[in-house]
Design a protein around this motif. Sequence first.
Motif, PDB file in Angstrom:
ATOM      1  N   LEU A 112     -16.326 -39.641  21.933  1.00 37.01           N
ATOM      2  CA  LEU A 112     -16.284 -38.505  21.007  1.00 37.01           C
ATOM      3  C   LEU A 112     -15.130 -37.559  21.322  1.00 37.01           C
ATOM      4  O   LEU A 112     -14.517 -36.993  20.411  1.00 37.01           O
ATOM      5  CB  LEU A 112     -17.610 -37.758  21.049  1.00 37.01           C
ATOM      6  N   ASN A 113     -14.844 -37.382  22.602  1.00 35.76           N
ATOM      7  CA  ASN A 113     -13.742 -36.506  23.013  1.00 35.76           C
ATOM      8  C   ASN A 113     -12.391 -37.212  22.979  1.00 35.76           C
ATOM      9  O   ASN A 113     -11.360 -36.582  23.228  1.00 35.76           O
ATOM     10  CB  ASN A 113     -13.985 -35.970  24.430  1.00 35.76           C
ATOM     11  N   GLU A 114     -12.421 -38.524  22.725  1.00 33.34           N
ATOM     12  CA  GLU A 114     -11.196 -39.334  22.699  1.00 33.34           C
ATOM     13  C   GLU A 114     -10.418 -39.170  24.005  1.00 33.34           C
ATOM     14  O   GLU A 114      -9.217 -38.913  24.027  1.00 33.34           O
ATOM     15  CB  GLU A 114     -10.329 -38.963  21.498  1.00 33.34           C
ATOM     16  N   ASP A 115     -11.153 -39.322  25.116  1.00 32.47           N
ATOM     17  CA  ASP A 115     -10.545 -39.165  26.437  1.00 32.47           C
ATOM     18  C   ASP A 115      -9.498 -40.237  26.718  1.00 32.47           C
ATOM     19  O   ASP A 115      -8.568 -40.013  27.508  1.00 32.47           O
ATOM     20  CB  ASP A 115     -11.620 -39.226  27.523  1.00 32.47           C
ATOM     21  N   TYR A 116      -9.659 -41.413  26.109  1.00 35.66           N
ATOM     22  CA  TYR A 116      -8.741 -42.527  26.360  1.00 35.66           C
ATOM     23  C   TYR A 116      -7.993 -42.885  25.085  1.00 35.66           C
ATOM     24  O   TYR A 116      -8.549 -42.847  23.983  1.00 35.66           O
ATOM     25  CB  TYR A 116      -9.509 -43.751  26.863  1.00 35.66           C
ATOM     26  N   ASP A 117      -6.724 -43.252  25.255  1.00 36.82           N
ATOM     27  CA  ASP A 117      -5.929 -43.715  24.117  1.00 36.82           C
ATOM     28  C   ASP A 117      -6.213 -45.173  23.803  1.00 36.82           C
ATOM     29  O   ASP A 117      -6.054 -45.602  22.659  1.00 36.82           O
ATOM     30  CB  ASP A 117      -4.441 -43.537  24.428  1.00 36.82           C
ATOM     31  N   LEU A 118      -6.619 -45.912  24.825  1.00 37.77           N
ATOM     32  CA  LEU A 118      -6.909 -47.337  24.647  1.00 37.77           C
ATOM     33  C   LEU A 118      -8.105 -47.699  25.514  1.00 37.77           C
ATOM     34  O   LEU A 118      -8.146 -47.335  26.690  1.00 37.77           O
ATOM     35  CB  LEU A 118      -5.693 -48.183  25.052  1.00 37.77           C
ATOM     36  N   ILE A 119      -9.065 -48.406  24.937  1.00 37.76           N
ATOM     37  CA  ILE A 119     -10.278 -48.785  25.662  1.00 37.76           C
ATOM     38  C   ILE A 119     -10.446 -50.296  25.591  1.00 37.76           C
ATOM     39  O   ILE A 119     -10.421 -50.887  24.511  1.00 37.76           O
ATOM     40  CB  ILE A 119     -11.524 -48.102  25.070  1.00 37.76           C
TER      41      ILE A 119
END
Length: 289
Positions: A112-119
């Motif tokens: 939800l916080n978009e902590d990572y650019d790629l998962i």
Amino acid sequence: MSGIASSFMSPLFLTSYKAYGAALALLLAGAAGFSLWLAKQEAPVPRLGDYHVYRCEAGATADGTFDILAVSSIYAREIADRLCRAPAMARHYGAVRISWKPRGQLGAEAILNEDYDLIWSREHTLRGLVPAFSDFYDTLLRYDHYRVYWFSRDERPELSREYFRGKKIGLLNDKLSHTLYLLPLESLKAAGVNLSGEELVYFDDAGSLYRAFSRGELDLVSGGLYLQKDLDIPLQRTLIADDATAATLFVRKARAPGIDCEIAAAFDAFTDTFIVAHRQFEGAERCES
């Protein structure tokens, strides 16, 4: 006798004795106090670096860091270094940081916080955490139709109760890992194997698991064909599954333009060596050959 006794009880003797006692008491008190002081002096705890994170510098003038969450340390540094050298990445990011941890440590808040650019994960994992995860992340690249095997250093593994009895089996301490947890346990269950806790040995990362196997501390491990390339020892194998999903990459919708092809190229350059699978990349037609 009375004279001798009186000499021992003379004022001079009593004075000397009291002085000695006082000095001894002070010495003991000082020693005790020093010991207590030492006990309270805690040595500073050394701050160790995070061995599950690697960072490299990309653009000289660009700000921001491109954050990647992976599930394995295998080629993590090489992938990050290639992205740092990619012109499209350098135009938009100052650095690339890749971290690797079990899938179970990814939480809904990070999505939800978009902590990572790629998962690096699986669709059902992300959907289970955030049903509307596709509002935040696009599916970029998928490697499927992946074959997983049992590997042994000795005889070819047999899917039978008798074969597995008494053998030490290495697993990844990640209950969401298909290759190193779910599929091998499903295989054992299908074979009617009842395993005790002593026969299952868990590891926090794939590298530690395979090093223990190469040293002969484990009898069996699961994995893809990459294991025969990586371990310089004779191995025997038996197929567990032939249609597993090896990896899926999810990229932030709010990302810099023109980086999808660079990401795919970075992962393709190294996954070809350890993931023998069918590759799905919807944006491949936009990439330069």
